[in-house]
Motif scaffolding. Structure first.
Motif, PDB file in Angstrom:
ATOM      1  N   THR A  16     -14.375  13.176   5.672  1.00  0.00           N
ATOM      2  CA  THR A  16     -13.650  12.118   6.382  1.00  0.00           C
ATOM      3  C   THR A  16     -14.438  11.639   7.594  1.00  0.00           C
ATOM      4  OG1 THR A  16     -11.528  13.013   5.665  1.00  0.00           O
ATOM      5  CG2 THR A  16     -11.489  11.552   7.565  1.00  0.00           C
ATOM      6  N   ASP A  87     -13.830   2.679   0.488  1.00  0.00           N
ATOM      7  CA  ASP A  87     -13.436   1.742   1.547  1.00  0.00           C
ATOM      8  C   ASP A  87     -12.501   0.665   1.029  1.00  0.00           C
ATOM      9  OD1 ASP A  87     -14.908   3.038   3.455  1.00  0.00           O
ATOM     10  OD2 ASP A  87     -16.538   1.576   3.532  1.00  0.00           O
ATOM     11  N   VAL A  90      -9.090   2.525   0.845  1.00  0.00           N
ATOM     12  CA  VAL A  90      -8.579   3.136   2.069  1.00  0.00           C
ATOM     13  C   VAL A  90      -8.185   2.089   3.097  1.00  0.00           C
ATOM     14  CG1 VAL A  90      -9.228   4.604   4.029  1.00  0.00           C
ATOM     15  CG2 VAL A  90      -9.818   5.289   1.699  1.00  0.00           C
ATOM     16  N   LEU A 223      -6.675   9.701   9.005  1.00  0.00           N
ATOM     17  CA  LEU A 223      -7.519   9.225   7.918  1.00  0.00           C
ATOM     18  C   LEU A 223      -7.708  10.309   6.860  1.00  0.00           C
ATOM     19  CD1 LEU A 223      -9.338   7.045   6.691  1.00  0.00           C
ATOM     20  CD2 LEU A 223     -11.205   7.888   8.148  1.00  0.00           C
ATOM     21  N   ARG A 227      -6.619   9.072   3.216  1.00  0.00           N
ATOM     22  CA  ARG A 227      -7.639   8.616   2.271  1.00  0.00           C
ATOM     23  C   ARG A 227      -7.403   9.129   0.855  1.00  0.00           C
ATOM     24  NH1 ARG A 227     -11.896  12.121   1.098  1.00  0.00           N
ATOM     25  NH2 ARG A 227     -12.008  14.037   2.327  1.00  0.00           N
ATOM     26  N   THR A 284     -10.693   6.802  -1.748  1.00  0.00           N
ATOM     27  CA  THR A 284     -10.998   7.857  -1.658  1.00  0.00           C
ATOM     28  C   THR A 284     -10.833   8.383  -3.192  1.00  0.00           C
ATOM     29  OG1 THR A 284     -10.868   9.388  -2.363  1.00  0.00           O
ATOM     30  CG2 THR A 284     -11.069   9.088  -2.071  1.00  0.00           C
TER      31      THR A 284
END
Length: 284
Positions: A16, A87, A90, A223, A227, A284
Protein backbone atom coordinates in the motif's frame (compact mmCIF):
# COMPACT_ATOMS: atom_id res chain seq x y z
CA UNK A 1 -7.95 7.55 15.16
CA UNK A 2 -7.89 3.82 14.53
CA UNK A 3 -5.74 1.05 15.88
CA UNK A 4 -3.52 -1.09 13.71
CA UNK A 5 -4.72 -4.67 13.95
CA UNK A 6 -4.34 -7.98 12.19
CA UNK A 7 -6.41 -6.65 9.29
CA UNK A 8 -3.40 -4.50 8.35
CA UNK A 9 -0.70 -7.08 7.69
CA UNK A 10 2.83 -5.63 7.36
CA UNK A 11 3.24 -7.07 3.86
CA UNK A 12 -0.02 -5.49 2.73
CA UNK A 13 0.95 -2.13 4.25
CA UNK A 14 4.27 -2.16 2.39
CA UNK A 15 2.48 -2.74 -0.92
CA UNK A 16 0.00 0.00 0.00
CA UNK A 17 2.85 2.40 0.78
CA UNK A 18 4.47 1.78 -2.61
CA UNK A 19 1.11 2.24 -4.30
CA UNK A 20 0.38 5.48 -2.46
CA UNK A 21 3.80 7.14 -2.31
CA UNK A 22 6.72 4.88 -3.21
CA UNK A 23 6.22 5.25 -6.96
CA UNK A 24 6.89 8.99 -6.67
CA UNK A 25 10.26 8.57 -4.99
CA UNK A 26 13.16 9.29 -7.36
CA UNK A 27 14.88 5.94 -6.82
CA UNK A 28 14.85 2.85 -4.63
CA UNK A 29 13.40 3.38 -1.16
CA UNK A 30 16.14 2.90 1.46
CA UNK A 31 15.46 0.16 3.99
CA UNK A 32 15.88 2.69 6.80
CA UNK A 33 13.19 4.86 5.22
CA UNK A 34 10.83 1.92 4.86
CA UNK A 35 11.29 1.18 8.54
CA UNK A 36 10.55 4.81 9.47
CA UNK A 37 7.48 5.03 7.29
CA UNK A 38 6.03 1.71 8.41
CA UNK A 39 6.71 2.53 12.07
CA UNK A 40 4.23 5.38 11.63
CA UNK A 41 1.48 2.79 11.13
CA UNK A 42 2.62 0.50 13.92
CA UNK A 43 4.90 -1.98 12.11
CA UNK A 44 8.19 -2.79 13.82
CA UNK A 45 11.55 -3.11 12.04
CA UNK A 46 11.79 -6.94 12.12
CA UNK A 47 8.33 -7.21 10.56
CA UNK A 48 9.33 -4.76 7.82
CA UNK A 49 12.48 -6.72 7.01
CA UNK A 50 10.75 -10.12 6.94
CA UNK A 51 7.84 -8.77 4.86
CA UNK A 52 10.22 -7.14 2.37
CA UNK A 53 12.01 -10.49 2.02
CA UNK A 54 8.72 -12.22 1.20
CA UNK A 55 7.81 -9.56 -1.35
CA UNK A 56 11.26 -9.94 -2.90
CA UNK A 57 10.78 -13.71 -3.19
CA UNK A 58 7.44 -13.11 -4.90
CA UNK A 59 9.16 -10.86 -7.43
CA UNK A 60 7.33 -7.70 -6.41
CA UNK A 61 10.33 -5.87 -4.92
CA UNK A 62 13.87 -5.89 -6.25
CA UNK A 63 16.96 -4.92 -4.22
CA UNK A 64 18.83 -1.85 -5.45
CA UNK A 65 21.23 0.77 -4.18
CA UNK A 66 20.20 4.38 -3.71
CA UNK A 67 22.21 7.28 -5.15
CA UNK A 68 24.15 7.43 -1.87
CA UNK A 69 24.88 3.69 -1.92
CA UNK A 70 22.37 2.71 0.76
CA UNK A 71 20.51 -0.60 0.49
CA UNK A 72 16.99 -0.16 -0.77
CA UNK A 73 14.14 -1.69 -2.74
CA UNK A 74 12.35 -0.73 -5.93
CA UNK A 75 9.19 -2.07 -7.51
CA UNK A 76 9.61 -4.74 -10.14
CA UNK A 77 8.01 -4.06 -13.54
CA UNK A 78 5.36 -6.66 -12.65
CA UNK A 79 4.53 -4.90 -9.39
CA UNK A 80 4.37 -1.51 -11.10
CA UNK A 81 1.94 -2.91 -13.69
CA UNK A 82 -0.22 -4.34 -10.91
CA UNK A 83 -0.35 -1.00 -9.11
CA UNK A 84 -0.99 0.95 -12.32
CA UNK A 85 -3.87 -1.38 -13.17
CA UNK A 86 -5.18 -1.04 -9.63
CA UNK A 87 -5.24 2.77 -9.79
CA UNK A 88 -8.15 2.62 -12.20
CA UNK A 89 -10.21 0.81 -9.60
CA UNK A 90 -8.93 2.23 -6.34
CA UNK A 91 -9.34 5.87 -7.35
CA UNK A 92 -12.57 5.50 -9.32
CA UNK A 93 -14.91 8.47 -8.96
CA UNK A 94 -17.41 8.10 -11.78
CA UNK A 95 -20.38 5.72 -11.43
CA UNK A 96 -20.22 2.79 -13.84
CA UNK A 97 -22.36 3.14 -16.97
CA UNK A 98 -25.47 1.01 -17.12
CA UNK A 99 -24.84 -0.04 -20.72
CA UNK A 100 -21.11 -0.85 -20.66
CA UNK A 101 -21.68 -4.57 -21.25
CA UNK A 102 -19.75 -7.53 -19.90
CA UNK A 103 -16.53 -9.42 -20.38
CA UNK A 104 -16.82 -13.21 -20.27
CA UNK A 105 -13.96 -15.54 -19.44
CA UNK A 106 -14.49 -19.11 -20.64
CA UNK A 107 -11.76 -21.55 -19.75
CA UNK A 108 -10.88 -25.19 -20.19
CA UNK A 109 -7.91 -26.82 -18.47
CA UNK A 110 -6.74 -30.35 -19.33
CA UNK A 111 -7.04 -32.80 -16.44
CA UNK A 112 -3.25 -33.34 -16.12
CA UNK A 113 -2.95 -29.59 -15.42
CA UNK A 114 -5.96 -29.34 -13.11
CA UNK A 115 -3.98 -27.30 -10.55
CA UNK A 116 -4.08 -24.45 -13.06
CA UNK A 117 -7.87 -24.68 -12.96
CA UNK A 118 -7.76 -23.72 -9.29
CA UNK A 119 -5.30 -20.89 -10.00
CA UNK A 120 -7.55 -19.60 -12.78
CA UNK A 121 -10.64 -19.60 -10.59
CA UNK A 122 -8.78 -17.86 -7.79
CA UNK A 123 -7.37 -15.21 -10.15
CA UNK A 124 -10.71 -14.48 -11.78
CA UNK A 125 -12.40 -14.25 -8.38
CA UNK A 126 -9.59 -11.96 -7.23
CA UNK A 127 -10.25 -9.69 -10.22
CA UNK A 128 -13.92 -9.40 -9.22
CA UNK A 129 -15.49 -11.87 -11.64
CA UNK A 130 -18.75 -13.57 -10.80
CA UNK A 131 -19.74 -17.05 -11.89
CA UNK A 132 -22.36 -17.22 -14.65
CA UNK A 133 -22.01 -21.02 -15.12
CA UNK A 134 -19.35 -23.68 -14.54
CA UNK A 135 -16.29 -22.52 -16.46
CA UNK A 136 -17.97 -19.25 -17.46
CA UNK A 137 -17.04 -16.15 -15.47
CA UNK A 138 -18.40 -12.65 -15.95
CA UNK A 139 -17.37 -9.09 -15.05
CA UNK A 140 -18.07 -5.53 -16.20
CA UNK A 141 -16.50 -4.91 -19.62
CA UNK A 142 -14.09 -2.25 -18.31
CA UNK A 143 -12.12 -4.99 -16.51
CA UNK A 144 -11.00 -6.54 -19.80
CA UNK A 145 -7.55 -4.91 -20.02
CA UNK A 146 -6.61 -5.71 -16.43
CA UNK A 147 -7.87 -9.27 -16.84
CA UNK A 148 -5.79 -9.72 -19.97
CA UNK A 149 -2.67 -8.36 -18.25
CA UNK A 150 -3.18 -10.60 -15.23
CA UNK A 151 -3.76 -13.82 -17.18
CA UNK A 152 -0.80 -13.17 -19.47
CA UNK A 153 1.44 -12.39 -16.51
CA UNK A 154 0.55 -15.73 -14.90
CA UNK A 155 0.86 -17.69 -18.14
CA UNK A 156 -2.81 -18.67 -17.99
CA UNK A 157 -3.92 -17.05 -21.25
CA UNK A 158 -3.65 -20.27 -23.35
CA UNK A 159 -6.51 -21.76 -21.32
CA UNK A 160 -8.94 -18.84 -21.54
CA UNK A 161 -11.08 -17.20 -24.20
CA UNK A 162 -12.36 -13.69 -23.47
CA UNK A 163 -15.55 -12.28 -24.97
CA UNK A 164 -17.46 -9.03 -24.75
CA UNK A 165 -21.24 -8.97 -24.87
CA UNK A 166 -24.61 -7.94 -23.49
CA UNK A 167 -27.03 -9.80 -21.27
CA UNK A 168 -30.11 -10.50 -23.38
CA UNK A 169 -32.22 -12.62 -21.04
CA UNK A 170 -34.15 -14.44 -20.00
CA UNK A 171 -34.11 -13.29 -16.36
CA UNK A 172 -33.87 -9.56 -15.59
CA UNK A 173 -30.21 -8.57 -15.39
CA UNK A 174 -30.55 -7.48 -11.75
CA UNK A 175 -31.81 -10.98 -10.86
CA UNK A 176 -28.98 -12.58 -12.81
CA UNK A 177 -26.39 -10.38 -11.09
CA UNK A 178 -27.67 -11.60 -7.71
CA UNK A 179 -26.85 -15.14 -8.85
CA UNK A 180 -23.48 -14.30 -10.36
CA UNK A 181 -22.15 -12.52 -7.24
CA UNK A 182 -22.70 -12.96 -3.50
CA UNK A 183 -24.02 -9.44 -2.98
CA UNK A 184 -24.68 -9.96 0.74
CA UNK A 185 -21.03 -10.88 1.34
CA UNK A 186 -19.85 -7.88 -0.69
CA UNK A 187 -22.13 -5.58 1.29
CA UNK A 188 -20.58 -6.87 4.54
CA UNK A 189 -17.13 -5.89 3.26
CA UNK A 190 -18.35 -2.35 2.64
CA UNK A 191 -19.95 -2.21 6.09
CA UNK A 192 -16.68 -3.33 7.66
CA UNK A 193 -14.84 -0.51 5.90
CA UNK A 194 -17.42 1.99 7.13
CA UNK A 195 -17.15 0.64 10.68
CA UNK A 196 -13.40 1.20 10.62
CA UNK A 197 -13.06 4.48 8.74
CA UNK A 198 -16.25 6.56 8.80
CA UNK A 199 -15.37 7.72 12.30
CA UNK A 200 -11.85 8.57 11.12
CA UNK A 201 -13.37 10.87 8.53
CA UNK A 202 -15.66 12.36 11.18
CA UNK A 203 -12.58 13.07 13.32
CA UNK A 204 -10.85 14.93 10.48
CA UNK A 205 -13.97 16.85 9.53
CA UNK A 206 -13.91 18.32 13.02
CA UNK A 207 -10.33 19.61 12.66
CA UNK A 208 -8.92 22.67 10.96
CA UNK A 209 -5.30 21.44 10.81
CA UNK A 210 -3.91 18.43 8.95
CA UNK A 211 -0.59 17.36 10.54
CA UNK A 212 1.50 15.44 8.04
CA UNK A 213 2.34 12.38 10.13
CA UNK A 214 -1.23 11.87 11.36
CA UNK A 215 -2.56 12.37 7.84
CA UNK A 216 -0.06 9.84 6.48
CA UNK A 217 -1.00 7.28 9.12
CA UNK A 218 -4.75 7.52 8.68
CA UNK A 219 -4.57 7.69 4.90
CA UNK A 220 -2.29 4.66 4.58
CA UNK A 221 -4.52 2.60 6.87
CA UNK A 222 -7.67 3.70 5.01
CA UNK A 223 -6.09 2.93 1.64
CA UNK A 224 -4.85 -0.44 2.90
CA UNK A 225 -8.43 -1.34 3.86
CA UNK A 226 -10.01 0.19 0.77
CA UNK A 227 -7.75 -1.08 -2.03
CA UNK A 228 -9.02 -4.64 -1.66
CA UNK A 229 -12.68 -3.64 -1.91
CA UNK A 230 -12.78 -2.72 -5.63
CA UNK A 231 -11.63 -6.30 -6.30
CA UNK A 232 -14.29 -7.87 -4.08
CA UNK A 233 -16.89 -5.51 -5.54
CA UNK A 234 -16.50 -5.23 -9.33
CA UNK A 235 -18.39 -1.92 -9.45
CA UNK A 236 -21.82 -2.80 -10.75
CA UNK A 237 -24.30 -0.11 -11.88
CA UNK A 238 -26.64 1.11 -9.14
CA UNK A 239 -29.67 -0.09 -11.13
CA UNK A 240 -28.47 -3.68 -10.69
CA UNK A 241 -27.84 -3.44 -6.93
CA UNK A 242 -30.11 -3.53 -3.88
CA UNK A 243 -31.47 -0.23 -2.59
CA UNK A 244 -29.24 1.65 -0.12
CA UNK A 245 -26.14 -0.22 -1.33
CA UNK A 246 -23.38 0.40 1.28
CA UNK A 247 -20.75 0.59 -1.43
CA UNK A 248 -21.97 4.09 -2.26
CA UNK A 249 -21.29 5.24 1.30
CA UNK A 250 -17.95 3.47 1.65
CA UNK A 251 -16.71 4.94 -1.65
CA UNK A 252 -17.75 8.42 -0.49
CA UNK A 253 -15.87 7.96 2.81
CA UNK A 254 -12.71 6.82 1.02
CA UNK A 255 -12.84 9.69 -1.48
CA UNK A 256 -13.26 12.21 1.32
CA UNK A 257 -10.30 10.76 3.24
CA UNK A 258 -8.26 10.69 0.04
CA UNK A 259 -8.94 14.35 -0.70
CA UNK A 260 -8.28 15.46 2.87
CA UNK A 261 -5.22 13.37 3.76
CA UNK A 262 -3.31 12.18 0.74
CA UNK A 263 -1.28 15.28 -0.07
CA UNK A 264 -0.51 16.04 3.57
CA UNK A 265 0.64 12.43 3.97
CA UNK A 266 2.97 12.89 1.00
CA UNK A 267 4.82 15.56 2.98
CA UNK A 268 5.59 13.04 5.75
CA UNK A 269 6.56 10.44 3.14
CA UNK A 270 8.98 12.93 1.61
CA UNK A 271 7.50 13.09 -1.88
CA UNK A 272 6.28 16.13 -3.79
CA UNK A 273 3.16 14.47 -5.18
CA UNK A 274 1.71 11.03 -4.83
CA UNK A 275 1.23 8.85 -7.94
CA UNK A 276 -2.02 7.73 -9.44
CA UNK A 277 -5.18 9.75 -9.64
CA UNK A 278 -5.39 13.38 -8.58
CA UNK A 279 -7.70 13.94 -5.65
CA UNK A 280 -10.94 14.34 -7.63
CA UNK A 281 -10.37 12.30 -10.79
CA UNK A 282 -9.72 8.88 -12.33
CA UNK A 283 -11.20 5.51 -12.13
CA UNK A 284 -6.10 -3.61 -6.29
Amino acid sequence: MINVSDQHAPRSLIVTFYGAYGRSMPGPVPVSELIRLLAAVGVDAPSVRSSVSRLKRRGLLVPARTATGAAGYALSPEARQLLDDGDRRVYATQPPPVDEGWVLAVFSVPEPERQKRHVLRSRLAGLGFGTAAPGVWIAPARLYEETRHSLERLGLDPYVDLFRGDHLGFAPTADAVARWWDLAAIAKEHEAFLDGHARVLHHWEGRQDTPAQEAYRDYLLALDSWRHLPYVDPGLPAALLPADWPGVRSAAVFRALHERLRDAGAVFAGVDQAPGAPAATRQT
